[in-house]
Design a protein around this motif. Structure first.
Motif, PDB file in Angstrom:
ATOM      1  N   ALA A   1       0.832  -1.207   0.000  1.00  0.00           N
ATOM      2  CA  ALA A   1       0.000   0.000   0.000  1.00  0.00           C
ATOM      3  C   ALA A   1       0.864   1.254   0.000  1.00  0.00           C
ATOM      4  O   ALA A   1       0.598   2.215  -0.734  1.00  0.00           O
ATOM      5  N   GLN A   2       1.918   1.260   0.823  1.00  0.00           N
ATOM      6  CA  GLN A   2       2.826   2.415   0.856  1.00  0.00           C
ATOM      7  C   GLN A   2       3.527   2.572  -0.478  1.00  0.00           C
ATOM      8  O   GLN A   2       3.744   3.688  -0.953  1.00  0.00           O
ATOM      9  N   CYS A   3       3.876   1.469  -1.108  1.00  0.00           N
ATOM     10  CA  CYS A   3       4.540   1.521  -2.410  1.00  0.00           C
ATOM     11  C   CYS A   3       3.600   2.083  -3.468  1.00  0.00           C
ATOM     12  O   CYS A   3       4.014   2.866  -4.326  1.00  0.00           O
ATOM     13  N   HIS A   4       2.327   1.709  -3.416  1.00  0.00           N
ATOM     14  CA  HIS A   4       1.343   2.266  -4.347  1.00  0.00           C
ATOM     15  C   HIS A   4       1.190   3.775  -4.124  1.00  0.00           C
ATOM     16  O   HIS A   4       1.020   4.530  -5.090  1.00  0.00           O
ATOM     17  N   LEU A   5       1.230   4.212  -2.878  1.00  0.00           N
ATOM     18  CA  LEU A   5       1.152   5.649  -2.604  1.00  0.00           C
ATOM     19  C   LEU A   5       2.359   6.364  -3.205  1.00  0.00           C
ATOM     20  O   LEU A   5       2.219   7.416  -3.848  1.00  0.00           O
ATOM     21  N   ALA A   6       3.542   5.794  -3.039  1.00  0.00           N
ATOM     22  CA  ALA A   6       4.749   6.373  -3.652  1.00  0.00           C
ATOM     23  C   ALA A   6       4.602   6.405  -5.174  1.00  0.00           C
ATOM     24  O   ALA A   6       4.983   7.380  -5.819  1.00  0.00           O
ATOM     25  N   ARG A   7       4.040   5.353  -5.752  1.00  0.00           N
ATOM     26  CA  ARG A   7       3.828   5.303  -7.206  1.00  0.00           C
ATOM     27  C   ARG A   7       2.908   6.424  -7.663  1.00  0.00           C
ATOM     28  O   ARG A   7       3.171   7.096  -8.663  1.00  0.00           O
ATOM     29  N   ALA A   8       1.837   6.662  -6.924  1.00  0.00           N
ATOM     30  CA  ALA A   8       0.896   7.718  -7.292  1.00  0.00           C
ATOM     31  C   ALA A   8       1.565   9.094  -7.214  1.00  0.00           C
ATOM     32  O   ALA A   8       1.359   9.952  -8.081  1.00  0.00           O
ATOM     33  N   VAL A   9       2.376   9.321  -6.185  1.00  0.00           N
ATOM     34  CA  VAL A   9       3.104  10.587  -6.066  1.00  0.00           C
ATOM     35  C   VAL A   9       4.120  10.706  -7.202  1.00  0.00           C
ATOM     36  O   VAL A   9       4.333  11.790  -7.757  1.00  0.00           O
ATOM     37  N   CYS A  10       4.731   9.592  -7.579  1.00  0.00           N
ATOM     38  CA  CYS A  10       5.685   9.593  -8.694  1.00  0.00           C
ATOM     39  C   CYS A  10       4.987  10.001  -9.993  1.00  0.00           C
ATOM     40  O   CYS A  10       5.539  10.774 -10.785  1.00  0.00           O
ATOM     41  N   ARG A  11       3.788   9.492 -10.206  1.00  0.00           N
ATOM     42  CA  ARG A  11       3.027   9.874 -11.408  1.00  0.00           C
ATOM     43  C   ARG A  11       2.721  11.376 -11.393  1.00  0.00           C
ATOM     44  O   ARG A  11       2.778  12.034 -12.418  1.00  0.00           O
ATOM     45  N   ARG A  12       2.406  11.900 -10.211  1.00  0.00           N
ATOM     46  CA  ARG A  12       2.161  13.348 -10.107  1.00  0.00           C
ATOM     47  C   ARG A  12       3.438  14.114 -10.394  1.00  0.00           C
ATOM     48  O   ARG A  12       3.424  15.124 -11.101  1.00  0.00           O
TER      49      ARG A  12
ATOM     50  N   TYR B   1      12.975   9.185 -16.379  1.00  0.00           N
ATOM     51  CA  TYR B   1      13.308   8.523 -15.110  1.00  0.00           C
ATOM     52  C   TYR B   1      12.047   8.346 -14.261  1.00  0.00           C
ATOM     53  O   TYR B   1      11.790   7.266 -13.733  1.00  0.00           O
ATOM     54  N   LEU B   2      11.267   9.400 -14.118  1.00  0.00           N
ATOM     55  CA  LEU B   2      10.057   9.317 -13.299  1.00  0.00           C
ATOM     56  C   LEU B   2       9.060   8.332 -13.887  1.00  0.00           C
ATOM     57  O   LEU B   2       8.372   7.616 -13.150  1.00  0.00           O
ATOM     58  N   ASN B   3       8.978   8.270 -15.195  1.00  0.00           N
ATOM     59  CA  ASN B   3       8.076   7.327 -15.836  1.00  0.00           C
ATOM     60  C   ASN B   3       8.481   5.893 -15.508  1.00  0.00           C
ATOM     61  O   ASN B   3       7.652   5.058 -15.142  1.00  0.00           O
ATOM     62  N   ARG B   4       9.761   5.578 -15.619  1.00  0.00           N
ATOM     63  CA  ARG B   4      10.241   4.229 -15.301  1.00  0.00           C
ATOM     64  C   ARG B   4      10.133   3.940 -13.813  1.00  0.00           C
ATOM     65  O   ARG B   4       9.847   2.816 -13.416  1.00  0.00           O
ATOM     66  N   LEU B   5      10.391   4.948 -12.999  1.00  0.00           N
ATOM     67  CA  LEU B   5      10.313   4.748 -11.561  1.00  0.00           C
ATOM     68  C   LEU B   5       8.895   4.377 -11.143  1.00  0.00           C
ATOM     69  O   LEU B   5       8.702   3.492 -10.303  1.00  0.00           O
ATOM     70  N   SER B   6       7.900   5.011 -11.717  1.00  0.00           N
ATOM     71  CA  SER B   6       6.528   4.656 -11.352  1.00  0.00           C
ATOM     72  C   SER B   6       6.229   3.212 -11.743  1.00  0.00           C
ATOM     73  O   SER B   6       5.539   2.492 -11.021  1.00  0.00           O
ATOM     74  N   ASP B   7       6.762   2.766 -12.882  1.00  0.00           N
ATOM     75  CA  ASP B   7       6.602   1.367 -13.274  1.00  0.00           C
ATOM     76  C   ASP B   7       7.275   0.437 -12.268  1.00  0.00           C
ATOM     77  O   ASP B   7       6.723  -0.592 -11.877  1.00  0.00           O
ATOM     78  N   LEU B   8       8.491   0.795 -11.846  1.00  0.00           N
ATOM     79  CA  LEU B   8       9.206  -0.024 -10.882  1.00  0.00           C
ATOM     80  C   LEU B   8       8.455  -0.080  -9.556  1.00  0.00           C
ATOM     81  O   LEU B   8       8.341  -1.153  -8.942  1.00  0.00           O
ATOM     82  N   LEU B   9       7.929   1.042  -9.113  1.00  0.00           N
ATOM     83  CA  LEU B   9       7.185   1.051  -7.856  1.00  0.00           C
ATOM     84  C   LEU B   9       5.939   0.173  -7.943  1.00  0.00           C
ATOM     85  O   LEU B   9       5.563  -0.491  -6.971  1.00  0.00           O
TER      86      LEU B   9
END
Length: 185
Positions: free
Chosen positions: A120-131, A152-160
């Motif tokens: 759940a925390q990782c999904h929250l980080a992913r959502a902030v990364c998308r923002r 970088y941010l695009n790939r990071l959201s995928d990784l998260l």
């Protein structure tokens, strides 16, 4: 580095402006400041994610490296025209993503955030990364940016997203799959 932060408050931002690393001052609500702040917020969420893991967890080292990248990314935004994030950062993310995605089953549905506290925390980080990515795209419309930072941010959201899937399974939970029939009233 020396004693750069010997005095925490300066009062120079009381007028609604903030200083960039190159010495220029801009409004605190400028898109560049929003990009810096969102990268910082993402870094905080990843720090919180790390704290849900055991200190010897293999993910901690990768997540700490990402925190350093995000700090560098914020610095890149603080110095207009600078380039810190490059193709090697993106390639590292892609390799890390591929490694963690190997053992996961293919998805046939969307995944809802949750499954375990770490997921759940990782999904929250992913959502902030998308923002953060959206903010950087907007910044790119008004000023020159290093496009690698956006990639970088695009790939990071995928990784998260992939790490959230890994954590949901590993922490004894399960992925919560979206079911269209349940979204109706």
């Amino acid at each position: 580095m020396g004693n750069r932060l010997s005095k925490i408050y300066t009062r120079t931002g009381d007028d609604g402006s903030t200083g960039l690393a190159d010495g220029n001052r801009i409004a605190k609500n400028a898109q560049r400041v929003e990009a810096m702040g969102t990268a910082d917020e993402l870094n905080c969420h990843i720090g919180l994610l790390i704290e849900t893991l055991n200190s010897d967890d293999e993910l901690v080292e990768s997540l700490r490296r990402i925190q350093h990248h995000l700090f560098d990314l914020g610095g890149e935004f603080a110095i207009p025209g600078s380039r810190v994030i490059g193709d090697e950062h993106i390639e590292w993310l892609e390799g890390t993503l591929d490694r963690h995605n190997e053992g996961l089953p293919p998805l046939k549905n969307f995944v809802l955030p949750g499954g375990s506290p770490g997921a759940a925390q990782c999904h929250l980080a992913r959502a902030v990364c998308r923002r953060a990515e959206r903010v950087v795209v907007a910044l790119g419309h008004e000023d020159s940016i290093n496009t690698a930072s956006r990639h970088y941010l695009n790939r990071l959201s995928d990784l998260l997203f992939v790490i959230a899937r890994v954590l949901a399974r590993r922490e004894g939970g399960e992925e919560i799959l979206w079911e269209q029939k349940k979204s109706g009233l």
